[in-house]
Design a protein around this motif. Structure first.
Motif, PDB file in Angstrom:
ATOM      1  N   MET A   1       0.837  -1.200   0.000  1.00  0.00           N
ATOM      2  CA  MET A   1       0.000   0.000   0.000  1.00  0.00           C
ATOM      3  C   MET A   1       0.874   1.255   0.000  1.00  0.00           C
ATOM      4  O   MET A   1       1.783   1.364   0.811  1.00  0.00           O
ATOM      5  N   LYS A   2       0.574   2.163  -0.908  1.00  0.00           N
ATOM      6  CA  LYS A   2       1.334   3.407  -0.918  1.00  0.00           C
ATOM      7  C   LYS A   2       0.669   4.428   0.007  1.00  0.00           C
ATOM      8  O   LYS A   2      -0.544   4.595  -0.018  1.00  0.00           O
ATOM      9  N   LEU A   3       1.486   5.074   0.833  1.00  0.00           N
ATOM     10  CA  LEU A   3       0.982   6.139   1.700  1.00  0.00           C
ATOM     11  C   LEU A   3       1.490   7.478   1.183  1.00  0.00           C
ATOM     12  O   LEU A   3       2.558   7.555   0.568  1.00  0.00           O
TER      13      LEU A   3
ATOM     14  N   LYS B   1      -5.434  13.414   6.304  1.00  0.00           N
ATOM     15  CA  LYS B   1      -6.380  12.310   6.063  1.00  0.00           C
ATOM     16  C   LYS B   1      -7.719  12.867   5.586  1.00  0.00           C
ATOM     17  O   LYS B   1      -8.312  12.352   4.637  1.00  0.00           O
TER      18      LYS B   1
ATOM     19  N   LYS C   1      -3.475   9.359   2.179  1.00  0.00           N
ATOM     20  CA  LYS C   1      -3.275   8.125   2.942  1.00  0.00           C
ATOM     21  C   LYS C   1      -2.151   8.360   3.950  1.00  0.00           C
ATOM     22  O   LYS C   1      -1.078   8.873   3.584  1.00  0.00           O
TER      23      LYS C   1
ATOM     24  N   ASP D   1      -4.213   4.591   7.844  1.00  0.00           N
ATOM     25  CA  ASP D   1      -4.290   3.490   6.888  1.00  0.00           C
ATOM     26  C   ASP D   1      -3.339   2.360   7.281  1.00  0.00           C
ATOM     27  O   ASP D   1      -3.515   1.228   6.843  1.00  0.00           O
ATOM     28  N   ALA D   2      -2.318   2.656   8.066  1.00  0.00           N
ATOM     29  CA  ALA D   2      -1.368   1.616   8.490  1.00  0.00           C
ATOM     30  C   ALA D   2      -0.656   2.074   9.760  1.00  0.00           C
ATOM     31  O   ALA D   2      -0.432   3.271   9.968  1.00  0.00           O
TER      32      ALA D   2
ATOM     33  N   LYS E   1       8.372  -0.062   1.555  1.00  0.00           N
ATOM     34  CA  LYS E   1       7.075  -0.743   1.597  1.00  0.00           C
ATOM     35  C   LYS E   1       5.934   0.263   1.375  1.00  0.00           C
ATOM     36  O   LYS E   1       4.990  -0.022   0.645  1.00  0.00           O
ATOM     37  N   TYR E   2       6.027   1.432   1.997  1.00  0.00           N
ATOM     38  CA  TYR E   2       4.910   2.385   1.961  1.00  0.00           C
ATOM     39  C   TYR E   2       5.115   3.546   0.994  1.00  0.00           C
ATOM     40  O   TYR E   2       4.183   4.298   0.723  1.00  0.00           O
TER      41      TYR E   2
END
Ligand SMILES: [Zn+2]
Length: 242
Positions: free
Chosen positions: A1-3, A27, A32, A66-67, A94-95
């Protein structure tokens, strides 16, 4: 998942105390957002790893994250070295955030400045493709966030910019209070600490008021930046009478 925005904190609650407002503002703007805690705060005088996990999960819900992850570095004893940099690089890749928010460059707790230095180095190194990291056995692509901003936490630092959080100040306080073992709680039988007095919570509100006053709004959060910030135009500036 991209933030879009990823906030790192040396301890669970650093982000809530310092930049929870900005995370929620963004947000609500459709971005995200996420938090990565470097340690579990296991050296804190009050609470346990388990209570802090529950508290940070509760705060994550309030902030509509979101994470949220924890890298489980050693509280008080992590270093800005290759091993820790590679763990942070894997999390950044990862993000793939555009913006990283991280600890203050100078602060009361020595982990905060260490965390800031670690994030600067890892944020840059993450963009070097010859540094290999993997996620679930798959090599990760290089990713460099465009900005790494330092939030201002306990010790006063003069901000390079402040962000209006008036609309979400109540939710920020609610997210802080989710850490019921750490902050003022009249029912707690644990020893009083620097951060568990009613004065400490008031100081958070006063700081936000002071930063807000600088730009003519009720509450704001302050940040420092090593990079010069560019504006696409003057409309982005809060144009209040100050
Ligand atoms: Zn901390």
């Amino acid at each position: 998942m991209k933030l879009d925005i990823l906030a790192f904190g040396a301890h669970p609650d650093d982000v809530e105390l310092s930049c929870a407002g900005v995370l929620l503002v963004e947000k609500l703007n459709g971005k995200k957002t996420g938090i990565i805690d470097l340690t579990q705060g296991e050296m804190g005088t009050r609470g346990t790893i388990e209570t802090r996990q529950k508290e940070s999960a509760d705060a994550a819900k309030i902030l509509q994250l979101d994470a949220r992850e924890n890298l489980s570095f050693a509280d008080g004893f992590f270093f800005n070295d290759k091993e820790h940099q590679l763990s942070v690089i894997a999390a950044i890749r990862k993000y793939r955030p555009e913006i990283i928010l991280c600890n203050a460059t100078e602060d009361r707790h020595p982990d905060h400045a260490k965390g800031a230095a670690l994030m600067y180095d890892a944020g840059f190194l993450s963009g070097l493709s010859k540094i290999e990291t993997s996620l679930n056995g798959v090599l990760q692509l290089a990713w460099r966030p465009k900005y790494v901003f330092n939030y201002i936490q306990d010790r006063y630092l003069h901000p390079d910019f402040v962000v209006d959080i008036s609309a979400v100040m109540d939710a920020k306080i609610e997210a802080i209070k989710a850490y019921s073992t750490q902050f003022y709680n009249p029912g707690s039988l644990e020893p009083q600490t620097y951060i568990s007095t009613p004065d400490f919570l008031e100081s958070i509100i006063f700081r936000a008021k002071m930063f807000g006053k600088m730009i003519g709004v009720q509450y704001a959060e302050g940040f420092t930046s090593k990079k010069v910030l560019g504006l696409s135009g003057f409309d982005a500036i809060v144009q209040n009478n100050t």
